[in-house]
Design a protein around this motif. Structure first.
Motif, PDB file in Angstrom:
ATOM      1  N   LEU A 487       0.818  -1.205   0.000  1.00 52.47           N
ATOM      2  CA  LEU A 487       0.000   0.000   0.000  1.00 52.47           C
ATOM      3  C   LEU A 487       0.857   1.263   0.000  1.00 52.47           C
ATOM      4  N   ARG A 488       1.994   1.214   0.684  1.00 52.61           N
ATOM      5  CA  ARG A 488       2.897   2.363   0.680  1.00 52.61           C
ATOM      6  C   ARG A 488       3.410   2.642  -0.729  1.00 52.61           C
ATOM      7  N   GLU A 489       3.736   1.578  -1.476  1.00 54.15           N
ATOM      8  CA  GLU A 489       4.217   1.741  -2.849  1.00 54.15           C
ATOM      9  C   GLU A 489       3.126   2.335  -3.745  1.00 54.15           C
ATOM     10  N   LEU A 490       1.888   1.865  -3.570  1.00 55.72           N
ATOM     11  CA  LEU A 490       0.772   2.419  -4.347  1.00 55.72           C
ATOM     12  C   LEU A 490       0.589   3.900  -4.043  1.00 55.72           C
ATOM     13  N   ALA A 491       0.694   4.257  -2.764  1.00 54.99           N
ATOM     14  CA  ALA A 491       0.550   5.662  -2.377  1.00 54.99           C
ATOM     15  C   ALA A 491       1.625   6.525  -3.021  1.00 54.99           C
ATOM     16  N   GLN A 492       2.844   6.040  -3.054  1.00 61.82           N
ATOM     17  CA  GLN A 492       3.931   6.806  -3.661  1.00 61.82           C
ATOM     18  C   GLN A 492       3.716   6.990  -5.153  1.00 61.82           C
ATOM     19  N   LEU A 493       3.235   5.950  -5.833  1.00 61.32           N
ATOM     20  CA  LEU A 493       2.966   6.054  -7.268  1.00 61.32           C
ATOM     21  C   LEU A 493       1.824   7.008  -7.567  1.00 61.32           C
ATOM     22  N   LEU A 494       0.921   7.166  -6.620  1.00 56.48           N
ATOM     23  CA  LEU A 494      -0.188   8.104  -6.781  1.00 56.48           C
ATOM     24  C   LEU A 494       0.203   9.524  -6.362  1.00 56.48           C
ATOM     25  N   GLY A 495       1.416   9.685  -5.835  1.00 61.18           N
ATOM     26  CA  GLY A 495       1.861  10.999  -5.399  1.00 61.18           C
ATOM     27  C   GLY A 495       1.286  11.437  -4.075  1.00 61.18           C
ATOM     28  N   ILE A 496       0.813  10.462  -3.274  1.00 64.18           N
ATOM     29  CA  ILE A 496       0.257  10.770  -1.961  1.00 64.18           C
ATOM     30  C   ILE A 496       1.389  10.743  -0.942  1.00 64.18           C
ATOM     31  N   SER A 497       1.544  11.825  -0.211  1.00 63.48           N
ATOM     32  CA  SER A 497       2.630  11.922   0.764  1.00 63.48           C
ATOM     33  C   SER A 497       2.199  11.289   2.084  1.00 63.48           C
ATOM     34  N   LEU A 498       2.791  10.145   2.394  1.00 62.08           N
ATOM     35  CA  LEU A 498       2.500   9.436   3.633  1.00 62.08           C
ATOM     36  C   LEU A 498       3.807   8.952   4.252  1.00 62.08           C
ATOM     37  N   PRO A 499       3.867   8.807   5.579  1.00 64.29           N
ATOM     38  CA  PRO A 499       5.081   8.292   6.234  1.00 64.29           C
ATOM     39  C   PRO A 499       5.437   6.896   5.730  1.00 64.29           C
ATOM     40  N   LEU A 500       6.692   6.541   5.885  1.00 66.11           N
ATOM     41  CA  LEU A 500       7.198   5.286   5.331  1.00 66.11           C
ATOM     42  C   LEU A 500       7.213   4.141   6.326  1.00 66.11           C
ATOM     43  N   LYS A 501       6.939   4.394   7.590  1.00 62.73           N
ATOM     44  CA  LYS A 501       7.020   3.360   8.622  1.00 62.73           C
ATOM     45  C   LYS A 501       5.687   3.229   9.361  1.00 62.73           C
ATOM     46  N   PRO A 502       5.368   1.997   9.828  1.00 60.84           N
ATOM     47  CA  PRO A 502       4.125   1.825  10.606  1.00 60.84           C
ATOM     48  C   PRO A 502       4.035   2.743  11.812  1.00 60.84           C
ATOM     49  N   ARG A 503       5.149   2.977  12.500  1.00 62.65           N
ATOM     50  CA  ARG A 503       5.108   3.830  13.688  1.00 62.65           C
ATOM     51  C   ARG A 503       4.689   5.257  13.333  1.00 62.65           C
ATOM     52  N   SER A 504       5.100   5.731  12.139  1.00 68.14           N
ATOM     53  CA  SER A 504       4.733   7.081  11.719  1.00 68.14           C
ATOM     54  C   SER A 504       3.272   7.157  11.303  1.00 68.14           C
ATOM     55  N   ILE A 505       2.780   6.104  10.684  1.00 71.44           N
ATOM     56  CA  ILE A 505       1.357   6.047  10.347  1.00 71.44           C
ATOM     57  C   ILE A 505       0.521   6.003  11.617  1.00 71.44           C
ATOM     58  N   PHE A 506       0.987   5.247  12.611  1.00 71.78           N
ATOM     59  CA  PHE A 506       0.244   5.194  13.866  1.00 71.78           C
ATOM     60  C   PHE A 506       0.207   6.567  14.532  1.00 71.78           C
ATOM     61  N   ALA A 507       1.256   7.332  14.371  1.00 76.79           N
ATOM     62  CA  ALA A 507       1.255   8.691  14.917  1.00 76.79           C
ATOM     63  C   ALA A 507       0.145   9.519  14.283  1.00 76.79           C
ATOM     64  N   GLN A 508      -0.094   9.326  12.976  1.00 82.65           N
ATOM     65  CA  GLN A 508      -1.209  10.014  12.317  1.00 82.65           C
ATOM     66  C   GLN A 508      -2.548   9.529  12.857  1.00 82.65           C
ATOM     67  N   ILE A 509      -2.652   8.213  13.067  1.00 85.82           N
ATOM     68  CA  ILE A 509      -3.896   7.657  13.613  1.00 85.82           C
ATOM     69  C   ILE A 509      -4.188   8.260  14.986  1.00 85.82           C
ATOM     70  N   SER A 510      -3.157   8.295  15.837  1.00 89.47           N
ATOM     71  CA  SER A 510      -3.364   8.814  17.190  1.00 89.47           C
ATOM     72  C   SER A 510      -3.664  10.309  17.179  1.00 89.47           C
ATOM     73  N   ALA A 511      -3.228  11.010  16.142  1.00 87.42           N
ATOM     74  CA  ALA A 511      -3.511  12.442  16.044  1.00 87.42           C
ATOM     75  C   ALA A 511      -4.913  12.714  15.511  1.00 87.42           C
ATOM     76  N   ARG A 512      -5.436  11.798  14.683  1.00 89.00           N
ATOM     77  CA  ARG A 512      -6.703  12.068  13.993  1.00 89.00           C
ATOM     78  C   ARG A 512      -7.901  11.339  14.591  1.00 89.00           C
ATOM     79  N   LEU A 513      -7.691  10.212  15.240  1.00 88.33           N
ATOM     80  CA  LEU A 513      -8.798   9.465  15.818  1.00 88.33           C
ATOM     81  C   LEU A 513      -8.868   9.725  17.319  1.00 88.33           C
ATOM     82  N   ALA A 514     -10.017  10.180  17.766  1.00 90.51           N
ATOM     83  CA  ALA A 514     -10.161  10.544  19.177  1.00 90.51           C
ATOM     84  C   ALA A 514      -9.888   9.367  20.103  1.00 90.51           C
TER      85      ALA A 514
END
Length: 545
Positions: A487-514
């Motif tokens: 999924l990370r590779e698909l996001a990069q090919l689509l030009g979507i800027s997302l973190p490269l590691k699960p821990r960084s994605i979890f940081a987004q989850i903890s910031a956005r989900l109450a």
């Protein structure tokens, strides 16, 4: 709090704690066999004897609790208890008990499956005499097949009764007994009864001497040959903490054992979860990306598979595309999936797969096995929502509203009915990102081989709302990748800027989900943290009909 002295160590402890547990607090090992912190104390093995000042004889430290003395009676004016664990009288008692316990024990360490992690072996070296004075014929009771998973090698048994108490106090099923008396005593099942409860293999874990043996681990390589990783069991929504043992050279799992977590599974896990790794072995794993043009599929490299997938998905309007996440995917993978299709394709038809094994909960006295046979249903619903389950998406496909589907799998037991497969055959474009060759993957135009639950990193949220870390144990087969990497590779090919590691994605989850606010990915490794909504009385995810 009582102030006590154990050998040369002074400490304050809670009143009522046993001397054995108090000694553990300062790193002093008192040998024991019959004692287990989850079971009632019987003080039968007598290996844990210690000397307490003021008591006329040695006392078992597993059943002797710390008490307070009135000021005028304190020892040396300050101690409530003074305890010796290593003086000569204690050592003599330990040697005598070891000699007694080894009277009939066979010298079969070289072939014993418990060798290397056997308390009888360890204590014999540390506390035994090193020789035996027993010159008589040894008693040799027969081996016994206690149940579908457990074998009893009775010659090794020291009658600590842990296994019997487990079936009485933890499961409440009472299959095991100590039959006969005195010299003829031995472990057995009640006549006509089998040790077939779903927690039976825990008796193997708590057996200190290798008398109870797991049939699944019998005659496998020695325990010291295995690497060990702590992770989460994917067998159901309880989320038991486990240690997975594997051999690097063969990339194979050999054994799974529970890890203590007082908030989730205590010391236990079910037999189904312990043997769940075999579910992956039963399947024909997908190992190479494939695309279908016409009737035939061909193996391609990952770049070709990604380009083919994206080019075809771009042919459809956003309302004609649906995406299905999964309770076998991590929170981070489901989050990535949602971001890719909501940002990259403006898709609103994003749901969760509700096609998984659902059974009745199995409830024992002190343990419950959940009927939802997937590890991350709560997390998948938290991330993806529950308004559009796979069953509703199928209805939209049948009506012709959905023409393209991206399906994220991962369940080794996932299976669709013939009627559901007929509906999927109406799709113009189907992408299956999964672990196994199945009737669904055979309908797909793009097949992306993913990783199983023992092959990836991230977080799961159990049915209680507890968020816990999972860790990779073995490598995915062939060219398969973790779902996060795909999924990370698909996001990069689509030009979507997302973190490269699960821990960084979890940081987004903890910031956005109450429900996940304030959680730290690294802190989750220490037994997990409770999801906020569950703590405040919010509604937990329900299994969809």
């Amino acid at each position: 709090m009582p102030f006590i002295k154990i050998d040369d160590h002074e400490l304050e402890v809670e009143k009522g704690i046993t001397l054995l547990e108090a000694a553990k607090l300062i790193g002093i090992e008192i040998p024991h066999y019959c004692y287990h912190p989850a079971l009632k104390i019987v003080a039968s093995c007598r290996m844990c004897l210690v000397r307490v000042q003021g008591m006329p004889k040695l006392v078992p430290s597993c059943s002797t609790t710390v008490y307070s003395l009135p000021p005028e009676k304190k020892i040396d004016g300050k101690y409530d208890m003074v305890v010796w664990t290593q003086d000569q009288e204690v050592k003599d008692a330990q040697e005598s008990m070891m000699e007694f316990l080894l009277l009939n024990h066979p010298v079969d360490c070289p072939e014993c499956d418990q060798a290397g992690e056997c308390f009888l072996q360890d204590y014999s070296y540390k506390y035994g005499k090193g020789y035996s004075r027993f010159d008589f014929e040894k008693r040799v009771p027969p081996r016994k097949d206690l149940g579908p998973q457990v074998l009893l090698i009775a010659t090794r048994c020291i009658l600590c009764s842990r296994c019997v108490r487990f079936t009485q106090e933890i499961t409440g099923t009472n299959e095991l007994i100590v039959k006969q008396r005195g010299y003829k005593s031995e472990i057995d099942t009640f006549p006509g009864v089998s040790l077939d409860n779903k927690l039976s293999l825990n008796t193997v874990d708590i057996c200190p001497v290798g008398a109870l043996v797991s049939k699944d681990f019998l005659h496998k390589p020695r325990n010291w040959r295995y690497e060990k990783v702590k992770t989460i069991c994917p067998g159901c929504s309880v989320g038991c903490n486990v240690q997975v043992e594997y051999i690097t050279d063969s990339n194979e799992i050999g054994r799974i054992k529970p890890v203590y977590n007082p908030a989730v599974n205590q010391w236990w896990m079910c037999d189904d979860g312990r043997l769940f790794y075999h579910e992956y072995e039963k399947n024909e794993r997908l190992q190479q990306p494939q695309i279908r043009t016409g009737k035939d599929t061909k193996v391609v490299n990952w770049q070709e598979a990604f380009q083919f997938t994206l080019e075809n998905l771009r042919k459809f309007k956003p309302e004609e595309i649906a995406v299905v996440g999964n309770g076998f995917a991590t929170n981070e993978e489901n989050y990535l999936l949602q971001q890719i299709f909501s940002e990259g394709f403006k898709v609103n038809n994003i749901g969760v797969c509700d096609r998984f094994i659902q059974e009745q909960d199995v409830i024992y006295l002190q343990f419950t096995i959940k009927g939802e046979k997937l590890p991350n249903w709560q997390g998948a619903v938290d991330i993806l929502g529950s308004k559009l389950p796979f069953s509703k998406i199928l209805k939209k496909i049948e009506k012709g509203e959905i023409k393209a589907l991206y399906f994220l799998g991962g369940d080794p037991r996932f299976k669709l009915e013939e009627e559901e497969l007929k509906i999927l055959s109406k799709l113009e474009f189907l992408v299956v990102q999964d672990i196994k060759n199945s009737s669904m993957s055979q309908l797909a135009k793009a097949i992306l081989p993913g990783a199983g639950a023992y092959e990836k990193e991230g977080t799961f949220t159990n049915y209680q709302g507890r968020v816990q870390r999972i860790r990779p144990v073995i490598m995915p087969p062939g060219s398969a990748r973790s779902d996060f990497e795909i999924l990370r590779e698909l996001a990069q090919l689509l030009g979507i800027s997302l973190p490269l590691k699960p821990r960084s994605i979890f940081a987004q989850i903890s910031a956005r989900l109450a429900e996940y606010q304030g959680m730290d990915y690294h802190v989750l490794a220490g037994g997990g943290r409770q999801r906020a909504e569950t703590v405040t009385g919010g509604k937990k995810a329900e299994v969809l009909d």
